[in-house]
Design a protein around this motif. Sequence first.
Motif, short mmCIF file in Angstrom:
data_model
loop_
_atom_site.label_atom_id
_atom_site.label_comp_id
_atom_site.label_asym_id
_atom_site.label_seq_id
_atom_site.Cartn_x
_atom_site.Cartn_y
_atom_site.Cartn_z
N GLY A 1 51.00 -9.43 -58.51
CA GLY A 1 50.97 -10.33 -59.79
C GLY A 1 49.51 -11.23 -59.93
N ALA A 2 48.72 -11.03 -59.02
CA ALA A 2 47.38 -11.57 -58.85
C ALA A 2 46.37 -10.62 -58.80
CB ALA A 2 47.23 -12.66 -57.70
N THR A 3 45.03 -11.26 -59.10
CA THR A 3 43.83 -10.64 -59.36
C THR A 3 42.65 -11.04 -58.66
OG1 THR A 3 44.69 -9.47 -61.45
CG2 THR A 3 42.12 -9.16 -60.79
N LEU A 4 41.88 -10.17 -57.71
CA LEU A 4 40.87 -10.61 -57.20
C LEU A 4 39.58 -9.70 -57.63
CD1 LEU A 4 39.93 -8.62 -54.70
CD2 LEU A 4 41.35 -10.02 -53.32
N ILE A 5 38.58 -10.10 -57.37
CA ILE A 5 37.22 -9.40 -57.70
C ILE A 5 36.53 -9.12 -56.65
CG2 ILE A 5 34.83 -9.35 -59.11
CD1 ILE A 5 37.29 -9.48 -60.76
N ALA A 6 36.21 -7.95 -56.39
CA ALA A 6 35.51 -7.70 -55.07
C ALA A 6 34.16 -7.11 -55.40
CB ALA A 6 36.15 -6.90 -54.00
N GLU A 7 33.14 -7.55 -54.71
CA GLU A 7 31.47 -6.98 -54.91
C GLU A 7 31.52 -6.52 -53.42
OE1 GLU A 7 27.02 -7.87 -56.29
OE2 GLU A 7 28.60 -9.51 -56.67
N ASP A 8 30.93 -5.19 -53.23
CA ASP A 8 30.81 -4.44 -52.18
C ASP A 8 29.62 -3.57 -52.19
OD1 ASP A 8 31.11 -2.74 -49.97
OD2 ASP A 8 33.09 -2.08 -50.52
N PHE A 9 28.59 -3.84 -51.07
CA PHE A 9 27.43 -3.17 -51.26
C PHE A 9 26.84 -3.28 -49.89
CE2 PHE A 9 26.85 -7.65 -52.13
CZ PHE A 9 25.87 -8.01 -51.40
N GLY A 10 25.77 -2.24 -49.63
CA GLY A 10 25.27 -2.15 -48.23
C GLY A 10 26.13 -1.16 -47.53
N THR A 11 25.38 -1.04 -46.27
CA THR A 11 25.99 -0.08 -45.34
C THR A 11 26.05 -0.53 -43.85
OG1 THR A 11 23.95 1.24 -45.00
CG2 THR A 11 25.42 1.99 -46.82
N GLY A 12 26.87 0.14 -43.22
CA GLY A 12 26.92 -0.29 -41.79
C GLY A 12 28.43 -0.48 -41.21
N ALA A 13 28.54 -0.63 -39.92
CA ALA A 13 30.06 -0.93 -39.39
C ALA A 13 30.17 -2.42 -39.29
CB ALA A 13 29.71 -0.39 -37.76
N ARG A 14 31.31 -2.64 -39.43
CA ARG A 14 31.95 -4.05 -39.38
C ARG A 14 31.34 -4.78 -40.61
NH1 ARG A 14 30.91 -4.22 -33.42
NH2 ARG A 14 33.11 -4.04 -32.44
N PRO A 15 31.97 -4.45 -41.75
CA PRO A 15 31.59 -5.10 -43.03
C PRO A 15 31.87 -6.75 -42.83
CG PRO A 15 33.42 -3.88 -43.35
CD PRO A 15 33.12 -3.27 -42.22
N TYR A 16 30.82 -7.36 -43.39
CA TYR A 16 31.01 -9.02 -43.71
C TYR A 16 32.17 -9.13 -44.98
CZ TYR A 16 27.21 -9.63 -40.37
OH TYR A 16 26.49 -9.77 -39.19
N VAL A 17 33.42 -9.81 -44.73
CA VAL A 17 34.10 -10.14 -45.76
C VAL A 17 34.06 -11.70 -46.02
CG1 VAL A 17 36.44 -10.09 -46.87
CG2 VAL A 17 35.45 -8.00 -45.39
N LEU A 18 33.66 -11.80 -47.06
CA LEU A 18 33.28 -13.39 -47.38
C LEU A 18 34.59 -14.11 -48.28
CD1 LEU A 18 31.29 -15.80 -47.23
CD2 LEU A 18 29.90 -14.94 -49.23
N ILE A 19 34.96 -15.07 -47.83
CA ILE A 19 36.08 -15.68 -48.67
C ILE A 19 35.58 -17.24 -48.83
CG2 ILE A 19 38.58 -16.48 -48.72
CD1 ILE A 19 38.84 -14.46 -46.28
N HIS A 20 35.54 -17.41 -50.36
CA HIS A 20 34.79 -18.74 -50.56
C HIS A 20 35.62 -19.78 -50.71
CE1 HIS A 20 37.24 -18.89 -54.34
NE2 HIS A 20 36.75 -17.34 -54.41
N GLY A 21 35.39 -21.03 -50.66
CA GLY A 21 35.88 -22.23 -50.70
C GLY A 21 36.59 -22.86 -51.96
#
Length: 254
Positions: A22-42
């Motif tokens: 029942g909720a929606t997030l937006i995800a912008e995914d780019f770049g390559t490499g192991a261990r992606p950084y996932v940024l969660i805002h304030g």
Amino acid sequence: MPERLLAPEGIAASVVEFDHGGATLIAEDFGTGARPYVLIHGIGMGRSVYLDFIERLPGRIIALDLPGFGEAPEPSRTLTMARHADLIAAYLRSAGVSDAVVIGHSMGSQIGAELAARHPDLLDGLVLAGPTVNSAARSVWEQATYLLRDLIGERPIVLWRGAREYLRGGPHLVRKIRATVVHEPEKAYAKVKCPVLVVRGAHDPLAPVSWCTEITRLVPGRAELREIPDHGHGTLISDAELAAEIITEFARSL
């Protein structure tokens, strides 16, 4: 449709709306490499305010707009920190991510802690930048007072981007702040199994050194605290070079 906001030109990127529970997030995914950084805002923010920081991170980046922030639509009811974490976990599983370095800023640190505690299989490391809510000052009034103190010394770009996003946060912002303040992140910290890096600006009243030190003690395993001179709570938003260097160093050590 959500827009591409952070990915540099010439780099393939996907911007998706993800619905779950029942909720929606937006995800912008780019770049390559192991261990992606996932940024969660304030609180009151969105992924767009972290452009300077994102430009300094290497590898794959997944930057989020949480429900009711940035470009993400308002949910039918305000999400708790745990529900935010479950939504992000569902998205990461759908994207095949199981080795993330999660970076949570401010309220995002609380969500990141819940994500690590509830879904440990998805994270290799957790970064808590300007972690809230200090257990010694858990009220809307106290947190608002600390925020005003921080804003007095912040750089103009932080004030401009923050004001823009707070306005986009809409009439439900107070309700969202309450959901943040009533959360008890210390319960989640005690269950985090992955390595943890706590980052604070030396002038950040919302993440006092006593609270950040307490967090490192609550985490059962590896946890370290790094302080960035001459910065406040917006250390990932402007003049973010040192923060990016510290976090990159941490990710490479995992």
